[in-house]
Scaffold this motif. Structure first.
Motif, PDB file in Angstrom:
ATOM      1  N   ARG B  69      38.654  57.620  16.330  1.00 40.76           N
ATOM      2  CA  ARG B  69      38.767  56.172  16.582  1.00 40.76           C
ATOM      3  C   ARG B  69      40.184  55.658  16.347  1.00 40.76           C
ATOM      4  O   ARG B  69      40.546  54.572  16.817  1.00 40.76           O
ATOM      5  CB  ARG B  69      37.738  55.427  15.728  1.00 40.76           C
ATOM      6  CG  ARG B  69      36.284  55.817  16.062  1.00 40.76           C
ATOM      7  CD  ARG B  69      35.306  55.260  15.051  1.00 40.76           C
ATOM      8  NE  ARG B  69      33.948  55.737  15.256  1.00 40.76           N
ATOM      9  CZ  ARG B  69      33.473  56.902  14.763  1.00 40.76           C
ATOM     10  NH1 ARG B  69      34.264  57.720  14.080  1.00 40.76           N
ATOM     11  NH2 ARG B  69      32.210  57.248  14.980  1.00 40.76           N
ATOM     12  N   THR B  96      39.440  41.004  17.982  1.00 42.51           N
ATOM     13  CA  THR B  96      38.677  41.047  16.727  1.00 42.51           C
ATOM     14  C   THR B  96      37.217  41.389  16.996  1.00 42.51           C
ATOM     15  O   THR B  96      36.604  42.167  16.254  1.00 42.51           O
ATOM     16  CB  THR B  96      38.806  39.704  15.980  1.00 42.51           C
ATOM     17  OG1 THR B  96      40.179  39.511  15.655  1.00 42.51           O
ATOM     18  CG2 THR B  96      37.983  39.699  14.709  1.00 42.51           C
ATOM     19  N   MET B  97      36.661  40.842  18.076  1.00 35.73           N
ATOM     20  CA  MET B  97      35.269  41.195  18.406  1.00 35.73           C
ATOM     21  C   MET B  97      35.160  42.673  18.811  1.00 35.73           C
ATOM     22  O   MET B  97      34.162  43.332  18.514  1.00 35.73           O
ATOM     23  CB  MET B  97      34.730  40.286  19.523  1.00 35.73           C
ATOM     24  CG  MET B  97      34.406  38.876  19.061  1.00 35.73           C
ATOM     25  SD  MET B  97      33.166  38.834  17.702  1.00 35.73           S
ATOM     26  CE  MET B  97      34.184  38.311  16.325  1.00 35.73           C
ATOM     27  N   LYS B  99      36.979  44.970  17.516  1.00 34.10           N
ATOM     28  CA  LYS B  99      37.039  45.659  16.226  1.00 34.10           C
ATOM     29  C   LYS B  99      35.690  45.564  15.491  1.00 34.10           C
ATOM     30  O   LYS B  99      35.199  46.556  14.935  1.00 34.10           O
ATOM     31  CB  LYS B  99      38.164  45.035  15.388  1.00 34.10           C
ATOM     32  CG  LYS B  99      38.299  45.579  13.999  1.00 34.10           C
ATOM     33  CD  LYS B  99      38.875  46.976  13.974  1.00 34.10           C
ATOM     34  CE  LYS B  99      39.011  47.471  12.551  1.00 34.10           C
ATOM     35  NZ  LYS B  99      39.411  48.872  12.490  1.00 34.10           N
ATOM     36  N   VAL B 100      35.093  44.374  15.479  1.00 34.03           N
ATOM     37  CA  VAL B 100      33.811  44.181  14.776  1.00 34.03           C
ATOM     38  C   VAL B 100      32.763  45.154  15.311  1.00 34.03           C
ATOM     39  O   VAL B 100      32.118  45.888  14.558  1.00 34.03           O
ATOM     40  CB  VAL B 100      33.303  42.720  14.919  1.00 34.03           C
ATOM     41  CG1 VAL B 100      31.848  42.606  14.475  1.00 34.03           C
ATOM     42  CG2 VAL B 100      34.172  41.771  14.111  1.00 34.03           C
ATOM     43  N   TRP B 101      32.623  45.215  16.638  1.00 34.20           N
ATOM     44  CA  TRP B 101      31.566  46.055  17.207  1.00 34.20           C
ATOM     45  C   TRP B 101      31.942  47.534  17.234  1.00 34.20           C
ATOM     46  O   TRP B 101      31.066  48.396  17.320  1.00 34.20           O
ATOM     47  CB  TRP B 101      31.111  45.510  18.566  1.00 34.20           C
ATOM     48  CG  TRP B 101      30.270  44.283  18.341  1.00 34.20           C
ATOM     49  CD1 TRP B 101      30.706  42.985  18.270  1.00 34.20           C
ATOM     50  CD2 TRP B 101      28.869  44.249  18.056  1.00 34.20           C
ATOM     51  NE1 TRP B 101      29.656  42.157  17.974  1.00 34.20           N
ATOM     52  CE2 TRP B 101      28.508  42.896  17.842  1.00 34.20           C
ATOM     53  CE3 TRP B 101      27.860  45.217  17.977  1.00 34.20           C
ATOM     54  CZ2 TRP B 101      27.202  42.489  17.552  1.00 34.20           C
ATOM     55  CZ3 TRP B 101      26.552  44.823  17.687  1.00 34.20           C
ATOM     56  CH2 TRP B 101      26.234  43.478  17.475  1.00 34.20           C
ATOM     57  N   GLU B 103      33.379  48.738  14.542  1.00 30.55           N
ATOM     58  CA  GLU B 103      32.970  49.032  13.171  1.00 30.55           C
ATOM     59  C   GLU B 103      31.445  49.156  13.072  1.00 30.55           C
ATOM     60  O   GLU B 103      30.935  49.956  12.299  1.00 30.55           O
ATOM     61  CB  GLU B 103      33.468  47.934  12.216  1.00 30.55           C
ATOM     62  CG  GLU B 103      34.967  47.945  12.005  1.00 30.55           C
ATOM     63  CD  GLU B 103      35.441  49.155  11.203  1.00 30.55           C
ATOM     64  OE1 GLU B 103      35.023  49.312  10.057  1.00 30.55           O
ATOM     65  OE2 GLU B 103      36.212  49.956  11.754  1.00 30.55           O
ATOM     66  N   VAL B 104      30.735  48.360  13.858  1.00 31.44           N
ATOM     67  CA  VAL B 104      29.268  48.471  13.874  1.00 31.44           C
ATOM     68  C   VAL B 104      28.874  49.878  14.343  1.00 31.44           C
ATOM     69  O   VAL B 104      28.001  50.524  13.753  1.00 31.44           O
ATOM     70  CB  VAL B 104      28.634  47.391  14.779  1.00 31.44           C
ATOM     71  CG1 VAL B 104      27.158  47.687  15.029  1.00 31.44           C
ATOM     72  CG2 VAL B 104      28.811  46.006  14.160  1.00 31.44           C
ATOM     73  N   ALA B 106      30.647  52.577  14.046  1.00 31.89           N
ATOM     74  CA  ALA B 106      31.056  53.540  13.025  1.00 31.89           C
ATOM     75  C   ALA B 106      30.184  53.484  11.777  1.00 31.89           C
ATOM     76  O   ALA B 106      29.871  54.517  11.189  1.00 31.89           O
ATOM     77  CB  ALA B 106      32.520  53.298  12.648  1.00 31.89           C
ATOM     78  N   HIS B 107      29.794  52.288  11.369  1.00 31.38           N
ATOM     79  CA  HIS B 107      29.131  52.147  10.060  1.00 31.38           C
ATOM     80  C   HIS B 107      27.637  51.835  10.132  1.00 31.38           C
ATOM     81  O   HIS B 107      26.954  51.882   9.112  1.00 31.38           O
ATOM     82  CB  HIS B 107      29.854  51.094   9.215  1.00 31.38           C
ATOM     83  CG  HIS B 107      31.238  51.517   8.848  1.00 31.38           C
ATOM     84  ND1 HIS B 107      31.494  52.421   7.851  1.00 31.38           N
ATOM     85  CD2 HIS B 107      32.448  51.205   9.387  1.00 31.38           C
ATOM     86  CE1 HIS B 107      32.799  52.633   7.777  1.00 31.38           C
ATOM     87  NE2 HIS B 107      33.398  51.917   8.700  1.00 31.38           N
ATOM     88  N   GLN B 108      27.149  51.454  11.302  1.00 29.71           N
ATOM     89  CA  GLN B 108      25.712  51.177  11.420  1.00 29.71           C
ATOM     90  C   GLN B 108      25.046  52.266  12.276  1.00 29.71           C
ATOM     91  O   GLN B 108      24.177  52.990  11.814  1.00 29.71           O
ATOM     92  CB  GLN B 108      25.454  49.786  12.039  1.00 29.71           C
ATOM     93  CG  GLN B 108      26.162  48.625  11.348  1.00 29.71           C
ATOM     94  CD  GLN B 108      25.568  48.264   9.982  1.00 29.71           C
ATOM     95  OE1 GLN B 108      24.438  48.610   9.674  1.00 29.71           O
ATOM     96  NE2 GLN B 108      26.350  47.585   9.152  1.00 29.71           N
ATOM     97  N   LEU B 145      18.136  48.558  14.220  1.00 27.60           N
ATOM     98  CA  LEU B 145      19.511  48.299  14.679  1.00 27.60           C
ATOM     99  C   LEU B 145      19.519  47.893  16.152  1.00 27.60           C
ATOM    100  O   LEU B 145      20.212  46.957  16.552  1.00 27.60           O
ATOM    101  CB  LEU B 145      20.380  49.546  14.483  1.00 27.60           C
ATOM    102  CG  LEU B 145      20.687  49.966  13.044  1.00 27.60           C
ATOM    103  CD1 LEU B 145      21.453  51.287  13.024  1.00 27.60           C
ATOM    104  CD2 LEU B 145      21.490  48.881  12.320  1.00 27.60           C
ATOM    105  N   VAL B 148      18.907  44.354  16.981  1.00 25.23           N
ATOM    106  CA  VAL B 148      20.095  43.487  16.877  1.00 25.23           C
ATOM    107  C   VAL B 148      20.948  43.628  18.141  1.00 25.23           C
ATOM    108  O   VAL B 148      21.453  42.639  18.689  1.00 25.23           O
ATOM    109  CB  VAL B 148      20.921  43.826  15.615  1.00 25.23           C
ATOM    110  CG1 VAL B 148      22.160  42.943  15.538  1.00 25.23           C
ATOM    111  CG2 VAL B 148      20.082  43.674  14.355  1.00 25.23           C
ATOM    112  N   TYR B 149      21.091  44.856  18.626  1.00 25.27           N
ATOM    113  CA  TYR B 149      21.835  45.085  19.878  1.00 25.27           C
ATOM    114  C   TYR B 149      21.176  44.324  21.042  1.00 25.27           C
ATOM    115  O   TYR B 149      21.859  43.732  21.873  1.00 25.27           O
ATOM    116  CB  TYR B 149      21.887  46.587  20.206  1.00 25.27           C
ATOM    117  CG  TYR B 149      22.977  47.364  19.498  1.00 25.27           C
ATOM    118  CD1 TYR B 149      23.008  47.471  18.107  1.00 25.27           C
ATOM    119  CD2 TYR B 149      23.983  48.010  20.216  1.00 25.27           C
ATOM    120  CE1 TYR B 149      24.001  48.198  17.458  1.00 25.27           C
ATOM    121  CE2 TYR B 149      24.980  48.742  19.576  1.00 25.27           C
ATOM    122  CZ  TYR B 149      24.986  48.831  18.204  1.00 25.27           C
ATOM    123  OH  TYR B 149      25.974  49.545  17.575  1.00 25.27           O
TER     124      TYR B 149
END
Lengths: 217, 217
Positions: B69, B96-97, B99-101, B103-104, B106-108, B145, B148-149
């Motif tokens: 990544r 930023t959005m 980046k947020v998704w 990270e989702v 990667a971490h979710q 999860l 939420v998607y």
């Protein structure tokens, strides 16, 4: 115009990561408490900020951001000309090294530190038995990872280069809790890693944040 | 001046993530094979590129980058004016959005998909027994999860907004393998997630990459 609002809890590792960044960037903000112990992060009032129900979340006007490492990058970019330059925005090469070692924290160190901290601190709080086998398995992995860190920190003062950055900052909260376990020697017996840890954990910004980081009673 | 060299293996999820990015950005590169089956990634010749011994790694002149990544972000930034704009570099809000998704992913999603794929495909290849309890536990998390998607993709065409980005691209390799398991209905029964998956997995760039993604015999 409302300022930044950070929703979280100071003892939470991910909230502490963002708080440290806000202090490094000298940004004013309001901390709005979201109490994990009363499940406030699973209520509709918080789920509309982060649908995955995890703290922290940041509100900046109409923009709502979640995932701590996305929030720190946003703050570092938006306020790039004040406080510490945490992303080395003027150099693609340096900013890429910040990214590489931020990813190392996220995908190498974090998955190993998290179960140790969970088993040692959180399980007993929840009335569960600590699984020492899980701790031992991860301590072994951690030792090998820290050997790579020792080598890296023999070449550069900080992880991404000879400058403090988000790559170092992101490590602070989990390593802080790890250093309160009986296995802190894994860090202390490695000369370069120890010096790095003492340097970054003694920065005024993190000392302020870590005062509130108590997951034990 | 040498061009980009990508060290990896086309069937590896993390290599496939970078290959897809290189195609989206229309960047010329050379793929140098690192064979996991003969432990080439644990040899000194590769460890000097990534000391953690994981593929892929990218060489661009004197710069060596690892963590998939971090590599995709580097390529997206360096070649920001060609191919698909994967990081929305002109808007802090949009980037930023992304980046947020990212990270989702990667971490979710990644921590839940990885054990399913490992248990279903990799364990049998290594002569180990598939642990169905691990699969079931993660399938349950995955369903939540993906709810939420489903909600998110009811509001925007892609994860970060009405534009294809790294946030979507990063999801491709693991979801591709997941869709080859008996539990693909978890995606297909959610209308918005299904439409999104069909859209992103049918892009010419990923179709080219996924032809070589075979972890089964």
């Amino acid at each position: 115009m409302a300022g930044l609002k950070l929703y979280g809890m100071p003892m939470s590792s991910c909230t502490a990561r963002v708080l440290t960044c806000l202090h490094e960037k000298e940004v004013e903000f309001e901390l709005v408490s979201v109490d994990l112990f009363t499940d406030q992060h699973k209520q509709p009032s918080f789920l509309c900020k982060n649908p995955f129900g995890q703290i922290p979340a940041l509100e900046d006007g109409d923009l709502t951001i979640f995932e701590s490492r996305a929030i720190t990058e946003y703050i570092s970019k938006k306020y790039k000309d004040q406080g510490t330059d945490l992303i080395r925005h003027e150099s693609l090469e340096e900013s890429t090294m910040v990214k590489v070692w931020s990813e190392v924290e996220a995908h190498q160190l974090n998955p190993v530190l998290k179960p140790i901290i969970y088993q040692f601190f959180v399980s007993p709080m929840q009335g569960k038995t600590t699984d020492q086998a899980v701790i031992n398995e991860n301590l072994e992995k951690l030792g090998k990872l820290l050997d790579v860190y020792e080598d890296r920190l023999g070449k550069t003062t900080y992880l991404a280069g000879d400058f403090y950055s988000l790559a170092d900052l992101h490590h602070l909260p989990y390593l802080f809790y790890f250093m309160k376990t009986p296995w802190s020697s894994l860090v202390n017996e490695r000369v370069k890693v120890k010096a790095w840890w003492e340097d970054i954990s003694n920065r005024v910004t993190f000392k302020k944040v870590s005062e509130a980081m108590k997951i034990w009673n």
